[in-house]
Design a protein around this motif. Structure first.
Motif, PDB file in Angstrom:
ATOM      1  N   HIS A 142       0.837  -1.213   0.000  1.00  0.00           N
ATOM      2  CA  HIS A 142       0.000   0.000   0.000  1.00  0.00           C
ATOM      3  C   HIS A 142       0.866   1.255   0.000  1.00  0.00           C
ATOM      4  N   HIS A 156       2.441   1.805  -3.379  1.00  0.00           N
ATOM      5  CA  HIS A 156       1.412   2.237  -4.327  1.00  0.00           C
ATOM      6  C   HIS A 156       1.116   3.726  -4.149  1.00  0.00           C
ATOM      7  N   ARG A 157       0.920   4.154  -2.893  1.00  0.00           N
ATOM      8  CA  ARG A 157       0.653   5.576  -2.631  1.00  0.00           C
ATOM      9  C   ARG A 157       1.815   6.448  -3.101  1.00  0.00           C
ATOM     10  N   VAL A 205       0.642   0.566 -12.244  1.00  0.00           N
ATOM     11  CA  VAL A 205      -0.449   0.727 -11.270  1.00  0.00           C
ATOM     12  C   VAL A 205      -1.315  -0.534 -11.234  1.00  0.00           C
ATOM     13  N   ASP A 206      -1.607  -1.093 -12.393  1.00  0.00           N
ATOM     14  CA  ASP A 206      -2.402  -2.328 -12.442  1.00  0.00           C
ATOM     15  C   ASP A 206      -1.686  -3.476 -11.722  1.00  0.00           C
ATOM     16  N   SER A 214      -4.130  -9.032   0.157  1.00  0.00           N
ATOM     17  CA  SER A 214      -5.345  -8.855   0.957  1.00  0.00           C
ATOM     18  C   SER A 214      -6.107 -10.174   1.089  1.00  0.00           C
ATOM     19  N   TRP A 225      -1.892  -2.875  -7.947  1.00  0.00           N
ATOM     20  CA  TRP A 225      -3.226  -3.203  -7.428  1.00  0.00           C
ATOM     21  C   TRP A 225      -3.425  -4.709  -7.356  1.00  0.00           C
ATOM     22  N   LYS A 235      -1.131  -6.954  -6.858  1.00  0.00           N
ATOM     23  CA  LYS A 235      -0.360  -7.431  -5.714  1.00  0.00           C
ATOM     24  C   LYS A 235      -1.092  -7.122  -4.407  1.00  0.00           C
ATOM     25  N   ILE A 236      -1.672  -5.929  -4.299  1.00  0.00           N
ATOM     26  CA  ILE A 236      -2.435  -5.559  -3.100  1.00  0.00           C
ATOM     27  C   ILE A 236      -3.627  -6.494  -2.924  1.00  0.00           C
ATOM     28  N   ARG A 237      -4.342  -6.778  -4.008  1.00  0.00           N
ATOM     29  CA  ARG A 237      -5.488  -7.707  -3.924  1.00  0.00           C
ATOM     30  C   ARG A 237      -5.038  -9.097  -3.507  1.00  0.00           C
TER      31      ARG A 237
END
Length: 119
Positions: A22, A25-26, A68-69, A79, A72, A74-76
């Motif tokens: 996260h 990403h930010r 960015v894709d 999670s 995201w 990786k974050i999903r």
């Protein structure tokens, strides 16, 4: 309430990786143009703007969009791994939310400046 030391190491590591993903990403988004698509900017007064004048945005390149894709995705993935971890089956249903919040706090990486001071 869950004991502070009761989280499995792999779950703590997954949560820390999620925090870091996260943060990366930010940080990446902060360096990108303000609009994904090319868009004309405006001067304060033409539109409401808490930032004052807003310059034209060239939009994001395909490489930036792909990055960015990927971030995201990786974050999903992280999670889902945290939420689906077998540990949660051992936590009483009424305690899951507080345990999840405790995990987030416990696994949060130290800010870079604190890590440098500790060295």
């Amino acid at each position: 309430m869950t004991d502070e030391n009761s989280f499995p190491d792999d779950l703590l590591q997954l949560q820390e990786r999620l925090h870091r993903a996260h943060a990366e990403h930010r940080a990446y988004l902060a360096g990108l143009p303000w609009s994904v698509e090319p868009m004309k900017g405006w001067v304060r007064g033409e539109r409401f703007s808490h930032r004052g004048d807003v310059p034209d945005s060239p939009g994001w390149s395909e490489e930036q969009r792909d990055t960015v894709d990927r971030m995201w995705a990786k974050i999903r993935e992280l999670s889902i791994a945290v939420v689906d971890h077998p540990y949660w089956a051992s936590v009483p249903r009424e305690s899951v939310v507080s345990a999840r919040m405790q995990l987030k706090k416990q696994a949060r990486p130290a800010p870079a400046n604190e890590m440098a001071e500790a060295a």
